[in-house]
Motif scaffolding. Structure first.
Motif, mmCIF file in Angstrom:
data_model
loop_
_atom_site.group_PDB
_atom_site.id
_atom_site.type_symbol
_atom_site.label_atom_id
_atom_site.label_comp_id
_atom_site.label_asym_id
_atom_site.label_seq_id
_atom_site.Cartn_x
_atom_site.Cartn_y
_atom_site.Cartn_z
ATOM 1 N N GLU A 29 -15.429 -1.434 12.966
ATOM 2 C CA GLU A 29 -16.793 -1.033 12.596
ATOM 3 C C GLU A 29 -17.539 -0.419 13.767
ATOM 4 O O GLU A 29 -18.239 0.595 13.602
ATOM 5 C CB GLU A 29 -17.563 -2.253 12.073
ATOM 6 C CG GLU A 29 -18.962 -1.911 11.554
ATOM 7 C CD GLU A 29 -19.667 -3.114 10.960
ATOM 8 O OE1 GLU A 29 -20.841 -2.996 10.602
ATOM 9 O OE2 GLU A 29 -19.023 -4.178 10.860
ATOM 10 N N THR B 96 -11.512 7.820 -0.793
ATOM 11 C CA THR B 96 -11.793 6.503 -1.346
ATOM 12 C C THR B 96 -10.555 5.605 -1.284
ATOM 13 O O THR B 96 -9.464 6.019 -1.672
ATOM 14 C CB THR B 96 -12.250 6.647 -2.816
ATOM 15 O OG1 THR B 96 -13.452 7.409 -2.844
ATOM 16 C CG2 THR B 96 -12.493 5.284 -3.441
ATOM 17 N N THR C 7 -19.601 6.629 8.522
ATOM 18 C CA THR C 7 -19.959 5.490 7.676
ATOM 19 C C THR C 7 -18.808 5.184 6.725
ATOM 20 O O THR C 7 -17.996 6.052 6.421
ATOM 21 C CB THR C 7 -21.227 5.782 6.850
ATOM 22 O OG1 THR C 7 -21.021 6.972 6.071
ATOM 23 C CG2 THR C 7 -22.442 5.950 7.749
ATOM 24 N N SER D 25 -17.981 3.933 2.920
ATOM 25 C CA SER D 25 -18.611 3.790 1.617
ATOM 26 C C SER D 25 -18.223 2.461 0.978
ATOM 27 O O SER D 25 -17.358 1.737 1.472
ATOM 28 C CB SER D 25 -18.185 4.945 0.697
ATOM 29 O OG SER D 25 -16.826 4.779 0.298
ATOM 30 N N LYS D 26 -18.863 2.179 -0.146
ATOM 31 C CA LYS D 26 -18.625 0.941 -0.877
ATOM 32 C C LYS D 26 -17.169 0.817 -1.295
ATOM 33 O O LYS D 26 -16.627 -0.278 -1.372
ATOM 34 C CB LYS D 26 -19.539 0.902 -2.107
ATOM 35 C CG LYS D 26 -19.364 -0.317 -2.990
ATOM 36 C CD LYS D 26 -20.300 -0.249 -4.187
ATOM 37 C CE LYS D 26 -20.088 -1.445 -5.109
ATOM 38 N NZ LYS D 26 -20.981 -1.371 -6.289
ATOM 39 N N TYR D 27 -16.526 1.968 -1.570
ATOM 40 C CA TYR D 27 -15.150 1.937 -2.056
ATOM 41 C C TYR D 27 -14.124 2.330 -0.992
ATOM 42 O O TYR D 27 -13.013 2.744 -1.310
ATOM 43 C CB TYR D 27 -15.021 2.864 -3.268
ATOM 44 C CG TYR D 27 -15.924 2.444 -4.402
ATOM 45 C CD1 TYR D 27 -15.636 1.327 -5.183
ATOM 46 C CD2 TYR D 27 -17.100 3.141 -4.672
ATOM 47 C CE1 TYR D 27 -16.470 0.925 -6.205
ATOM 48 C CE2 TYR D 27 -17.946 2.743 -5.700
ATOM 49 C CZ TYR D 27 -17.631 1.627 -6.474
ATOM 50 O OH TYR D 27 -18.454 1.226 -7.482
ATOM 51 N N GLY D 28 -14.511 2.205 0.279
ATOM 52 C CA GLY D 28 -13.541 2.357 1.351
ATOM 53 C C GLY D 28 -13.281 3.754 1.837
ATOM 54 O O GLY D 28 -12.291 3.995 2.521
#
Length: 223
Positions: free
Chosen positions: A183, A210, A192, A194-197
């Motif tokens: 991170e 994704t 960054t 995302s929520k889905y990698g």
């Protein structure tokens, strides 16, 4: 942009024949209709085609040296719509294409990370190629016979044991994968997750698709 089209139109009509004034009025009405649409296309080819279809001036008349007043009116409406007289790119244009894996690889400054991700990309492409070949050679047999329920033989059950990933990767491979999704390093590069990698750069462009981060996390969980 706040532009007073009426003032510009009156100025363009100054000293012109009645026929030219009427043509300017008709063109202005057409351009206002285009302005009220969600997508603005003020290219001469597009406006000329619409104008001719509605009984107005043609594309040739707009392009001619004597048609500068028409072009000025089109340009005024284009400026008001915060665009230009150039043809806008279509949704299928390469401008909207997602960069290829190898192009995205160039964004990585760390040679070790490039090597690891390059190997992952190569393996992925190999699997896709093999899958494509299998699809091309698949043979489908449709059994039209009535279904029969066969008795279940409890002694015939087979348990398949899949090999573990442990031992397949070197310590350096594992460290490289861990470093790739660290991170602090991602944040330092301005990227960054995302929520889905997916990993995206500082302007929101997708660098790694994704599931990328999630896939590495799954691999690390097995070693």
């Amino acid at each position: 942009m706040d532009i007073n089209i009426d003032i510009i139109l009156d100025d363009l009509k100054e000293g012109k024949s009645q026929r030219t004034k009427d043509s300017l009025d008709n063109l202005n009405t057409l351009l206002e209709t285009e302005f009220n649409k969600d997508e603005h296309d003020y290219s001469i080819a597009h406006i000329g085609r619409l104008s001719k279809a509605s009984g107005g001036i043609s594309t040739v008349s707009i392009r001619n040296k004597s048609g500068s007043h028409y072009r000025l009116l089109i340009d005024a409406w284009a400026t008001k719509a915060n665009t230009t007289m150039k043809k806008p790119p279509s949704p299928q244009s390469r401008k909207y294409d997602v960069a290829s894996d190898m192009e995205l690889l160039k964004y990585l400054s760390d040679p070790a990370m490039r090597a690891v991700f390059g190997q992952i990309i190569a393996e992925k492409n190999k699997l896709k190629s093999e899958n494509r070949i299998l699809k091309q050679n698949i043979e489908v047999n449709i059994d039209m016979r009535p279904n029969k329920i066969a008795p279940i033989n409890q002694n015939s059950q087979v348990v398949q044991v899949l090999p573990s990933l442990s031992g397949m990767l070197l310590d350096s491979d594992i460290e490289a994968l861990q470093d790739a999704i660290k991170e602090e390093k991602i944040n330092k590069l301005g990227w960054t997750v995302s929520k889905y990698g997916a990993i995206k750069d500082e302007v929101g462009r997708t660098l790694f698709k994704t599931g990328f981060v999630l896939a590495i996390q799954k691999v690390l969980a097995q070693v």
